[in-house]
Design a protein around this motif. Structure first.
Motif, PDB file in Angstrom:
ATOM      1  N   ARG A   1     -66.531 -78.764 -69.255  1.00  0.00           N
ATOM      2  CA  ARG A   1     -67.190 -78.956 -67.949  1.00  0.00           C
ATOM      3  C   ARG A   1     -66.937 -77.801 -66.996  1.00  0.00           C
ATOM      4  NH1 ARG A   1     -65.371 -84.443 -69.046  1.00  0.00           N
ATOM      5  NH2 ARG A   1     -63.373 -83.783 -68.241  1.00  0.00           N
ATOM      6  N   ASP A   2     -65.722 -77.257 -67.008  1.00  0.00           N
ATOM      7  CA  ASP A   2     -65.339 -76.206 -66.070  1.00  0.00           C
ATOM      8  C   ASP A   2     -64.662 -75.098 -66.874  1.00  0.00           C
ATOM      9  OD1 ASP A   2     -64.076 -74.564 -64.162  1.00  0.00           O
ATOM     10  OD2 ASP A   2     -63.534 -76.252 -62.873  1.00  0.00           O
ATOM     11  N   LEU A   3     -65.421 -74.069 -67.215  1.00  0.00           N
ATOM     12  CA  LEU A   3     -64.910 -73.002 -68.069  1.00  0.00           C
ATOM     13  C   LEU A   3     -63.705 -72.306 -67.435  1.00  0.00           C
ATOM     14  CD1 LEU A   3     -65.234 -71.428 -70.709  1.00  0.00           C
ATOM     15  CD2 LEU A   3     -66.805 -69.890 -69.499  1.00  0.00           C
TER      16      LEU A   3
ATOM     17  N   GLY B   1     -47.502 -79.667 -70.890  1.00  0.00           N
ATOM     18  CA  GLY B   1     -47.325 -80.409 -69.643  1.00  0.00           C
ATOM     19  C   GLY B   1     -47.210 -79.480 -68.439  1.00  0.00           C
ATOM     20  N   ARG B   2     -46.466 -78.396 -68.582  1.00  0.00           N
ATOM     21  CA  ARG B   2     -46.348 -77.420 -67.489  1.00  0.00           C
ATOM     22  C   ARG B   2     -47.699 -76.762 -67.193  1.00  0.00           C
ATOM     23  NH1 ARG B   2     -41.631 -75.590 -70.241  1.00  0.00           N
ATOM     24  NH2 ARG B   2     -42.746 -73.670 -70.746  1.00  0.00           N
ATOM     25  N   ALA B   3     -48.549 -76.646 -68.230  1.00  0.00           N
ATOM     26  CA  ALA B   3     -49.874 -76.046 -68.051  1.00  0.00           C
ATOM     27  C   ALA B   3     -50.862 -77.024 -67.418  1.00  0.00           C
ATOM     28  CB  ALA B   3     -50.411 -75.565 -69.400  1.00  0.00           C
ATOM     29  N   GLY B   4     -50.457 -78.281 -67.246  1.00  0.00           N
ATOM     30  CA  GLY B   4     -51.317 -79.262 -66.593  1.00  0.00           C
ATOM     31  C   GLY B   4     -51.876 -80.334 -67.499  1.00  0.00           C
TER      32      GLY B   4
ATOM     33  N   VAL C   1     -52.160 -83.736 -69.762  1.00  0.00           N
ATOM     34  CA  VAL C   1     -51.634 -85.096 -69.834  1.00  0.00           C
ATOM     35  C   VAL C   1     -50.967 -85.195 -71.202  1.00  0.00           C
ATOM     36  CG1 VAL C   1     -52.221 -87.547 -69.910  1.00  0.00           C
ATOM     37  CG2 VAL C   1     -53.452 -86.004 -68.346  1.00  0.00           C
ATOM     38  N   VAL C   2     -49.666 -85.497 -71.215  1.00  0.00           N
ATOM     39  CA  VAL C   2     -48.888 -85.497 -72.451  1.00  0.00           C
ATOM     40  C   VAL C   2     -48.553 -86.932 -72.860  1.00  0.00           C
ATOM     41  CG1 VAL C   2     -46.708 -84.774 -73.516  1.00  0.00           C
ATOM     42  CG2 VAL C   2     -47.930 -83.218 -71.973  1.00  0.00           C
ATOM     43  N   HIS C   3     -48.743 -87.225 -74.131  1.00  0.00           N
ATOM     44  CA  HIS C   3     -48.335 -88.494 -74.731  1.00  0.00           C
ATOM     45  C   HIS C   3     -47.093 -88.193 -75.558  1.00  0.00           C
ATOM     46  CE1 HIS C   3     -52.147 -90.376 -73.542  1.00  0.00           C
ATOM     47  NE2 HIS C   3     -52.616 -89.152 -73.722  1.00  0.00           N
ATOM     48  N   ALA C   4     -45.995 -88.832 -75.220  1.00  0.00           N
ATOM     49  CA  ALA C   4     -44.684 -88.514 -75.788  1.00  0.00           C
ATOM     50  C   ALA C   4     -44.694 -88.557 -77.312  1.00  0.00           C
ATOM     51  CB  ALA C   4     -43.643 -89.486 -75.256  1.00  0.00           C
ATOM     52  N   PRO C   5     -43.918 -87.669 -77.922  1.00  0.00           N
ATOM     53  CA  PRO C   5     -43.836 -87.652 -79.385  1.00  0.00           C
ATOM     54  C   PRO C   5     -43.110 -88.877 -79.922  1.00  0.00           C
ATOM     55  CG  PRO C   5     -42.280 -86.087 -78.451  1.00  0.00           C
ATOM     56  CD  PRO C   5     -43.084 -86.631 -77.308  1.00  0.00           C
ATOM     57  N   GLN C   6     -43.442 -89.208 -81.170  1.00  0.00           N
ATOM     58  CA  GLN C   6     -42.841 -90.363 -81.838  1.00  0.00           C
ATOM     59  C   GLN C   6     -42.611 -90.033 -83.301  1.00  0.00           C
ATOM     60  OE1 GLN C   6     -45.102 -93.990 -81.444  1.00  0.00           O
ATOM     61  NE2 GLN C   6     -45.956 -93.339 -79.490  1.00  0.00           N
ATOM     62  N   ASP C   7     -41.616 -90.709 -83.869  1.00  0.00           N
ATOM     63  CA  ASP C   7     -41.470 -90.682 -85.324  1.00  0.00           C
ATOM     64  C   ASP C   7     -42.614 -91.507 -85.891  1.00  0.00           C
ATOM     65  OD1 ASP C   7     -39.002 -89.210 -85.762  1.00  0.00           O
ATOM     66  OD2 ASP C   7     -38.021 -90.876 -84.726  1.00  0.00           O
TER      67      ASP C   7
ATOM     68  N   TYR D   1     -43.245 -86.347 -87.172  1.00  0.00           N
ATOM     69  CA  TYR D   1     -42.931 -86.511 -85.751  1.00  0.00           C
ATOM     70  C   TYR D   1     -44.055 -85.828 -84.990  1.00  0.00           C
ATOM     71  CZ  TYR D   1     -40.079 -85.897 -81.457  1.00  0.00           C
ATOM     72  OH  TYR D   1     -39.578 -85.905 -80.181  1.00  0.00           O
ATOM     73  N   THR D   2     -44.803 -86.589 -84.186  1.00  0.00           N
ATOM     74  CA  THR D   2     -45.958 -86.023 -83.500  1.00  0.00           C
ATOM     75  C   THR D   2     -46.090 -86.577 -82.082  1.00  0.00           C
ATOM     76  OG1 THR D   2     -47.630 -87.685 -84.062  1.00  0.00           O
ATOM     77  CG2 THR D   2     -47.215 -85.984 -85.703  1.00  0.00           C
ATOM     78  N   GLY D   3     -46.752 -85.786 -81.248  1.00  0.00           N
ATOM     79  CA  GLY D   3     -47.155 -86.202 -79.913  1.00  0.00           C
ATOM     80  C   GLY D   3     -48.504 -85.585 -79.625  1.00  0.00           C
ATOM     81  N   TYR D   4     -49.083 -85.979 -78.505  1.00  0.00           N
ATOM     82  CA  TYR D   4     -50.415 -85.498 -78.153  1.00  0.00           C
ATOM     83  C   TYR D   4     -50.439 -84.987 -76.721  1.00  0.00           C
ATOM     84  CZ  TYR D   4     -52.250 -87.775 -82.308  1.00  0.00           C
ATOM     85  OH  TYR D   4     -52.518 -88.118 -83.608  1.00  0.00           O
ATOM     86  N   PHE D   5     -51.364 -84.058 -76.472  1.00  0.00           N
ATOM     87  CA  PHE D   5     -51.681 -83.710 -75.097  1.00  0.00           C
ATOM     88  C   PHE D   5     -53.186 -83.607 -74.962  1.00  0.00           C
ATOM     89  CE2 PHE D   5     -51.073 -79.403 -76.918  1.00  0.00           C
ATOM     90  CZ  PHE D   5     -52.175 -78.712 -76.435  1.00  0.00           C
ATOM     91  N   ALA D   6     -53.663 -83.813 -73.742  1.00  0.00           N
ATOM     92  CA  ALA D   6     -55.094 -83.722 -73.438  1.00  0.00           C
ATOM     93  C   ALA D   6     -55.328 -82.504 -72.554  1.00  0.00           C
ATOM     94  CB  ALA D   6     -55.573 -84.985 -72.731  1.00  0.00           C
ATOM     95  N   ASP D   7     -56.318 -81.676 -72.938  1.00  0.00           N
ATOM     96  CA  ASP D   7     -56.671 -80.500 -72.137  1.00  0.00           C
ATOM     97  C   ASP D   7     -57.500 -80.944 -70.928  1.00  0.00           C
ATOM     98  OD1 ASP D   7     -59.360 -80.792 -72.876  1.00  0.00           O
ATOM     99  OD2 ASP D   7     -59.467 -78.894 -73.952  1.00  0.00           O
ATOM    100  N   PRO D   8     -57.971 -80.019 -70.076  1.00  0.00           N
ATOM    101  CA  PRO D   8     -58.702 -80.424 -68.870  1.00  0.00           C
ATOM    102  C   PRO D   8     -59.954 -81.270 -69.131  1.00  0.00           C
ATOM    103  CG  PRO D   8     -57.989 -78.153 -68.640  1.00  0.00           C
ATOM    104  CD  PRO D   8     -57.692 -78.567 -70.061  1.00  0.00           C
TER     105      PRO D   8
END
Length: 138
Positions: free
Chosen positions: A13-15, A93-96, A98-104, A110-117
């Protein structure tokens, strides 16, 4: 047809916001830019992540399906250790992001997720199995 993937293109949406996230926030380096249209980042030996302005994307590809929830796919960044998962998610997370905490995970990783803008989900994974090692740089 060769069994390979060359580009992953995300309609954004916003390059400028996406560029700030990936380039300034995550520290990735553009391989090509067309001002206001596209930012291309080489993410593998022969793979490019293309961040394409949504309007330009629709002009060429067609209408974008929109709705609630996460897009029905993920992108993945595999790392060699569990600690690398934590470090990558902290950077996102520092880059902005939304982070979903890692899990076994039940399969042994062991993985976690983050969402970009734009809400595209990136999995950061440590996978001790052979398939997980296959995708790591040498």
């Amino acid at each position: 047809m060769d069994q390979r993937l060359s580009f992953v293109t995300l309609a954004v949406r916003d390059l400028a916001a996406s560029r700030r996230f990936y380039v300034d926030g995550l520290g990735w380096h553009p391989a090509f830019e067309a001002d206001g249209d596209v930012v291309m980042i080489q993410v593998g030996e022969r793979v490019v992540l293309s961040l394409w302005d949504a309007a330009a994307f629709e002009d060429e590809v067609g209408p974008i399906a929109r709705g609630d929830g996460a897009p029905p796919f993920t992108l993945a960044h595999n790392v060699p250790t569990r600690a690398d998962v934590d470090a990558a998610l902290e950077l996102a997370g520092r880059a902005g992001a939304v982070v979903h905490a890692p899990q076994d995970r039940s399969w042994g990783g062991y993985t976690g997720y983050f969402a970009d803008p734009d809400g595209f989900r990136w999995e950061v994974a440590w996978n001790p199995d052979a398939i997980g090692q296959l995708v790591l740089p040498e």
